[in-house]
Design a protein around this motif. Structure first.
Motif, PDB file in Angstrom:
ATOM      1  N   ARG A   1     -37.472 -48.906 -15.140  1.00  0.00           N
ATOM      2  CA  ARG A   1     -37.976 -47.800 -15.970  1.00  0.00           C
ATOM      3  C   ARG A   1     -38.085 -48.500 -17.433  1.00  0.00           C
ATOM      4  O   ARG A   1     -38.940 -48.214 -18.230  1.00  0.00           O
ATOM      5  N   ALA A   2     -37.008 -49.412 -17.638  1.00  0.00           N
ATOM      6  CA  ALA A   2     -37.293 -50.192 -18.742  1.00  0.00           C
ATOM      7  C   ALA A   2     -38.517 -51.130 -18.852  1.00  0.00           C
ATOM      8  O   ALA A   2     -39.047 -51.430 -20.079  1.00  0.00           O
ATOM      9  N   ASP A   3     -38.885 -51.835 -17.601  1.00  0.00           N
ATOM     10  CA  ASP A   3     -40.172 -52.434 -17.617  1.00  0.00           C
ATOM     11  C   ASP A   3     -41.381 -51.776 -17.936  1.00  0.00           C
ATOM     12  O   ASP A   3     -42.349 -52.538 -18.417  1.00  0.00           O
ATOM     13  N   ARG A   4     -41.514 -50.613 -17.882  1.00  0.00           N
ATOM     14  CA  ARG A   4     -42.579 -49.818 -18.240  1.00  0.00           C
ATOM     15  C   ARG A   4     -42.658 -49.632 -19.628  1.00  0.00           C
ATOM     16  O   ARG A   4     -43.762 -49.006 -20.261  1.00  0.00           O
ATOM     17  N   GLN A   5     -41.740 -49.790 -20.371  1.00  0.00           N
ATOM     18  CA  GLN A   5     -41.553 -49.352 -22.003  1.00  0.00           C
ATOM     19  C   GLN A   5     -41.488 -50.853 -22.743  1.00  0.00           C
ATOM     20  O   GLN A   5     -40.654 -51.873 -22.133  1.00  0.00           O
ATOM     21  N   GLU A   6     -42.241 -51.240 -23.541  1.00  0.00           N
ATOM     22  CA  GLU A   6     -42.466 -52.428 -24.503  1.00  0.00           C
ATOM     23  C   GLU A   6     -41.811 -52.431 -25.762  1.00  0.00           C
ATOM     24  O   GLU A   6     -42.542 -51.579 -26.568  1.00  0.00           O
ATOM     25  N   SER A   7     -40.588 -52.864 -25.938  1.00  0.00           N
ATOM     26  CA  SER A   7     -40.022 -52.741 -27.175  1.00  0.00           C
ATOM     27  C   SER A   7     -39.031 -53.938 -27.544  1.00  0.00           C
ATOM     28  O   SER A   7     -38.728 -54.355 -26.347  1.00  0.00           O
TER      29      SER A   7
END
Length: 477
Positions: free
Chosen positions: A182-188
């Motif tokens: 899930r974290a890999d699909r969000q970029e920040s």
């Protein structure tokens, strides 16, 4: 400060200062410790260092170190470091040792290196009690209790524990992997930091899984399928509470029913009492010096082989049988009366169940009693058995158990005597030991530590019974 009790000026000098003996009253228990140890032949008991070495730095006499330990256990000070401090500030201990103050390492090494001799000293005090004719009733109560070891429950592994922890670690790894996806699909920037923390956690869990796999191999290779990391001899044991347990040792004691003195004790790492009746009873018999003793124990000790082993040894065991509740309200074995003269059982309907021929699929020491025809037409069969025939199993040495039951029938208060005799010393000893019962590790050292506790308990008990002066006179004579 008027009308208050005032102390002396600590800077005041005295022409004739008081001696240490002035601070130790005649009825102080420390005088018993002094006389008892001075009367022992430490060399014959096996203590090392009784004869001084010809060269090197002079050593402390074993009597001095034994006095320190016995005083410590009498006053709930078992730690060698605490005993070192007490020797420097405690007036009673100064009186006992002549102002000697060994360091904690010397004190600890003495207990470590003289285990069998210290256990022999405990036996010498029991022999003193025997000379005083304190064991005339020849009735002992035997029981066991679980004592905590220094090994934490998380440092003890069994087959079930390893399997459960591996499942938990595997579930945690899967949960963190899902979080990582899930974290890999969000970029920040926040997501990147979070991803780094998740990867660290996954790496730690995988290291833990590798450790558990190695531990699983060690557990499988262990004789009893159990491994303890801090204290290798400590074992996980169930306690009375449902779903509870501890990592520790099983302490066995045999207590005199008349004066509540511990006449024999042993420490094992078995989690049950089923094999302890005969060895503890024989130790008690030897300790009190009687040709015949009555040994009281609870249902946890009921074992036909153990009762049979006591036969002919002068030990009369009294252990209640383990009675299983009846299924669906059916008759139990107690409803069938054995006729020893005719070698048969009499059922509630009055029919005789006779011994059948031996069968190859049965144990050689088990006989089967049944009636081949009466069960088919018996009106009580619905209350007796759901099978075609009622069968009663009887051990070939069942007569030994019947004699034991007859003794119990003549002693209706036997279990009450057992409970009030043997359970109180356990509570007292655990209160003295504190939350962590044992301070040492491995079975051999634990036995030495337990002997010191038992010796202190017996001395306190005898002082309470006789008094300091009469006890000192008895030791010296």
């Amino acid at each position: 400060m008027g009308r208050f009790v005032e102390g002396e000026d600590r800077r005041q000098s005295f022409l004739l200062p008081e001696s240490l003996d002035d601070y130790v009253t005649e009825d102080n228990p420390v005088r018993v410790v002094e006389v008892f140890i001075d009367e022992l032949d430490l060399g014959a008991l096996g203590f090392a260092g009784v004869q001084p070495a010809a060269t090197g730095r002079p050593a402390y006499h074993p009597a001095t170190l034994l006095k320190i330990y016995l005083y410590g256990y009498l006053n709930r000070v078992q730690s060698s470091r605490r005993l070192e401090r007490e020797a420097q500030r405690n007036i009673e201990l100064m009186w006992l040792t002549g102002r000697l103050a060994p360091d904690f390492k010397t004190i600890a090494n003495f207990r470590r290196d003289n285990g069998p001799a210290i256990r022999a000293v405990c036996g010498q005090f029991v022999e003193l009690c025997r000379r005083l004719n304190l064991f005339t009733k020849a009735i002992v109560a035997i029981d066991g209790s679980k004592f905590k070891a220094v090994n934490n429950r998380d440092k003890n592994y069994t087959v079930a524990k390893v399997g459960k922890r591996m499942e938990q670690v595997d579930a945690s790894i899967n949960r963190y992997l899902a979080d990582l996806d899930r974290a890999d699909r969000q970029e920040s920037d926040v997501t990147e930091a979070r991803t780094s923390r998740i990867k660290d956690k996954i790496a730690g869990l995988r290291r833990q899984m590798q450790f558990l796999k190695e531990m699983e191999q060690q557990v499988q290779a262990a004789p009893d399928k159990q491994v303890s990391l801090t204290d290798p001899d400590a074992r996980s044991m169930a306690t009375s509470g449902r779903g509870t347990g501890m990592v520790g040792y099983n302490v066995q004691t045999a207590v005199d029913a008349e004066h509540h003195l511990i006449v024999a004790h042993e420490v094992t790492n078995l989690g049950h009492d089923r094999t302890q009746l005969e060895p503890m009873a024989l130790k008690a018999k030897e300790a009190i010096g009687c040709e015949e003793i009555t040994a009281l124990a609870d249902r946890g000790y009921f074992n036909g082989e153990q009762v049979l082993a006591c036969e002919g040894t002068g030990v009369l065991p009294c252990v209640p049988k383990t009675v299983w509740p009846s299924e669906r309200g059916l008759f139990t074995r107690q409803d069938f009366v054995f006729d020893a003269q005719n070698d048969c059982y009499i059922c509630p309907a009055g029919e005789k169940l006779t011994k059948g021929a031996a069968r190859s699929d049965r144990k050689d020491d088990i006989d089967i009693y049944r009636h081949l025809t009466a069960c088919f037409t018996c009106p009580l069969k619905p209350k007796c058995t759901p099978d075609k025939l009622k069968r009663i199993k009887r051990w070939k040495h069942e007569g030994v158990l019947d004699k034991m039951q007859a003794r119990l029938d003549h002693m209706p208060h036997a279990m009450g005597i057992r409970r009030q005799t043997v359970e109180h010393p356990f509570g007292t000893l655990k209160a003295w030991m504190g939350s962590t019962h044992f301070l040492t590790k491995t079975l051999e050292k634990i036995r030495t530590e337990m002997s010191l506790h038992v010796l202190a308990y017996n001395i306190k008990r005898l002082i309470q019974m006789l008094g300091v002066g009469p006890l000192i006179h008895a030791i010296q004579t």
